[in-house]
Scaffold this motif. Structure first.
Motif, short mmCIF file in Angstrom:
data_model
loop_
_atom_site.label_atom_id
_atom_site.label_comp_id
_atom_site.label_asym_id
_atom_site.label_seq_id
_atom_site.Cartn_x
_atom_site.Cartn_y
_atom_site.Cartn_z
N UNK A 1 39.56 45.19 27.51
CA UNK A 1 40.92 45.32 26.99
C UNK A 1 41.90 44.30 27.54
N UNK A 2 41.50 43.57 28.59
CA UNK A 2 42.43 42.64 29.21
C UNK A 2 43.45 43.32 30.11
N UNK A 3 43.22 44.59 30.46
CA UNK A 3 44.15 45.33 31.32
C UNK A 3 43.73 45.17 32.78
N UNK A 4 44.66 44.70 33.61
CA UNK A 4 44.32 44.28 34.96
C UNK A 4 44.68 45.28 36.05
N UNK A 5 45.36 46.38 35.72
CA UNK A 5 45.90 47.24 36.77
C UNK A 5 44.81 47.87 37.63
N UNK A 6 43.74 48.38 37.04
CA UNK A 6 42.68 49.01 37.83
C UNK A 6 41.99 47.97 38.70
N UNK A 7 41.75 46.79 38.15
CA UNK A 7 41.13 45.71 38.91
C UNK A 7 42.00 45.32 40.11
N UNK A 8 43.30 45.25 39.91
CA UNK A 8 44.22 44.93 41.00
C UNK A 8 44.18 46.00 42.09
N UNK A 9 44.10 47.26 41.69
CA UNK A 9 44.02 48.35 42.66
C UNK A 9 42.72 48.28 43.45
N UNK A 10 41.63 47.89 42.78
CA UNK A 10 40.35 47.76 43.48
C UNK A 10 40.41 46.65 44.52
N UNK A 11 41.04 45.54 44.17
CA UNK A 11 41.19 44.44 45.11
C UNK A 11 42.05 44.86 46.29
N UNK A 12 43.15 45.56 45.99
CA UNK A 12 44.04 46.03 47.04
C UNK A 12 43.31 46.99 47.98
N UNK A 13 42.51 47.89 47.42
CA UNK A 13 41.77 48.85 48.24
C UNK A 13 40.77 48.15 49.14
N UNK A 14 40.10 47.11 48.62
CA UNK A 14 39.14 46.36 49.43
C UNK A 14 39.84 45.66 50.59
N UNK A 15 41.05 45.15 50.34
CA UNK A 15 41.80 44.49 51.39
C UNK A 15 42.22 45.45 52.48
N UNK A 16 42.57 46.68 52.09
CA UNK A 16 43.00 47.67 53.08
C UNK A 16 41.82 48.27 53.83
N UNK A 17 40.68 48.44 53.14
CA UNK A 17 39.54 49.14 53.72
C UNK A 17 38.74 48.24 54.66
N UNK A 18 38.32 47.08 54.17
CA UNK A 18 37.47 46.21 54.99
C UNK A 18 38.11 44.85 55.26
N UNK A 19 39.36 44.69 54.84
CA UNK A 19 40.13 43.48 55.13
C UNK A 19 39.37 42.23 54.71
N UNK A 20 38.68 42.33 53.56
CA UNK A 20 37.87 41.21 53.09
C UNK A 20 38.62 40.33 52.09
N UNK A 21 39.82 40.76 51.70
CA UNK A 21 40.59 40.03 50.69
C UNK A 21 41.85 39.48 51.32
#
Length: 338
Positions: A105-125
């Motif tokens: 669909x070209x909708x980026x909100x869930x993808x952005x949340x996944x990236x944000x969660x990865x950054x907070x959880x394992x600080x890989x982003x």
């Protein structure tokens, strides 16, 4: 059905991306460092300019090329700089819910949340960035981003519009070589199937793949089905549908200014902006199977004639094989004569 503007406004996306870049960047010094991969030893961060070039032309991809509702175009680009223990997407792995929503669909909100969660959880982003959509199959989008030694990998995704769940992108490209940043990287891009929608053509209706399949690269012979929009059995491989160029630039303290919406002036190619020549892919004529033989026409006692027909499914293009005969006849003996 695909629509060219079915996503949240890019200005809102860019605002949240900027906030997330600042948030994610705060934790880079405490990131656990993998020990099984060569580490980037660069002493300073690097700033890069990314140029995405669409090469999706009707000459290169003549089969079922979308010309309206909507015409061929590219979504906005979503990219991230990260460490080796993170993947936005991977070939032969299952797409996340965020990649599914973006590819379909070209909708980026869930993808952005996944990236944000990865950054907070394992600080890989470290950073998340975007670039504006391209309004045609050919065109360019540009953006700039920063990479650090502990987050020297680049991944991004761009959706084909229209398509069921097809995209192009890069998974975990390391921009560092030892203690030096790479000055220039150029990659040709080929289409991928996210494995979440079972459509064969660019304009296929939504048909969920159950169970979900892995992300696979689309080739000239895979999926091996004549209805597939990328099925060109005469070709050993598809021509590249896009290209990305990464150029290391001098670091500045300015945040790059991006156009909030795609426009004709900043997206369409003019002059000699692209040195690449576009491919002409031959498209052979495709015809239907023969109809049953018709009635035998002729006088009783004489040899008669009967006919059968077929029709054109796909007209040839770019010097592809011409269509064969569409009507055939044969001699027959008249039945039921009195």
């Amino acid at each position: 059905m695909d629509t060219p503007r079915n996503t949240t406004s890019l200005s809102e996306v860019l605002y949240h991306l900027t906030v997330m870049m600042l948030t994610l960047g705060q934790g880079i010094h405490s990131m656990p460092v993998p020990t099984d991969l060569p580490m980037c030893m660069a002493s300073e961060p690097a700033q890069y300019r990314l140029t995405f070039t669409g090469k999706w032309t009707q000459a290169a991809f003549p089969k079922q090329y979308p010309v309206y509702r909507p015409p061929a175009q590219w979504s906005n680009l979503i990219g991230v700089t990260h460490s080796s223990d993170y993947h936005m997407w991977q070939r032969n792995d299952f797409a996340s819910n965020g990649v599914r929503e973006f590819a379909e669909k070209g909708e980026a909100w869930i993808l952005m949340k996944e990236v944000e969660a990865a950054g907070e959880r394992i600080q890989s982003v470290y950073g998340l960035f975007s670039a504006p959509a391209v309004v045609g199959g050919t065109g360019q989008m540009n953006t700039e981003f920063e990479a650090f030694a502990r987050h020297s990998y680049l991944s991004f995704i761009v959706r084909l519009v229209p398509s069921p769940d097809w995209f192009v992108g890069v998974d975990s490209l390391d921009l560092c070589d030892g203690d030096q940043w790479k000055e220039h990287v150029s990659l040709e891009l080929f289409p991928y199937d996210a494995g979440t929608d079972s459509g064969f053509t660019f304009s296929s209706p939504n048909f969920e793949t159950i169970p979900q399949e892995e992300i696979t690269q689309i080739t000239s012979s895979f999926p091996s089905h004549p209805a597939n929009s990328f099925y060109y059995p005469r070709l050993k491989q598809l021509p590249p549908i896009a290209k990305v160029t990464l150029t290391k630039i001098k670091k500045t303290n300015q945040i790059p200014s991006l156009p909030l919406e795609p426009t004709q002036s900043n997206q369409l190619l003019t002059g000699n902006e692209i040195e690449d020549t576009f491919t002409n892919t031959p498209l052979d004529c495709e015809v239907s199977v023969w109809s049953p033989w018709g009635l035998c026409k002729g006088k009783c006692g004489d040899t008669g004639v009967q006919h059968r027909t077929r029709y054109i499914l796909m007209h040839p293009a770019n010097n592809g094989a011409a269509c064969p005969l569409l009507e055939e006849e044969r001699k027959c003996s008249s039945d039921n004569c009195l």
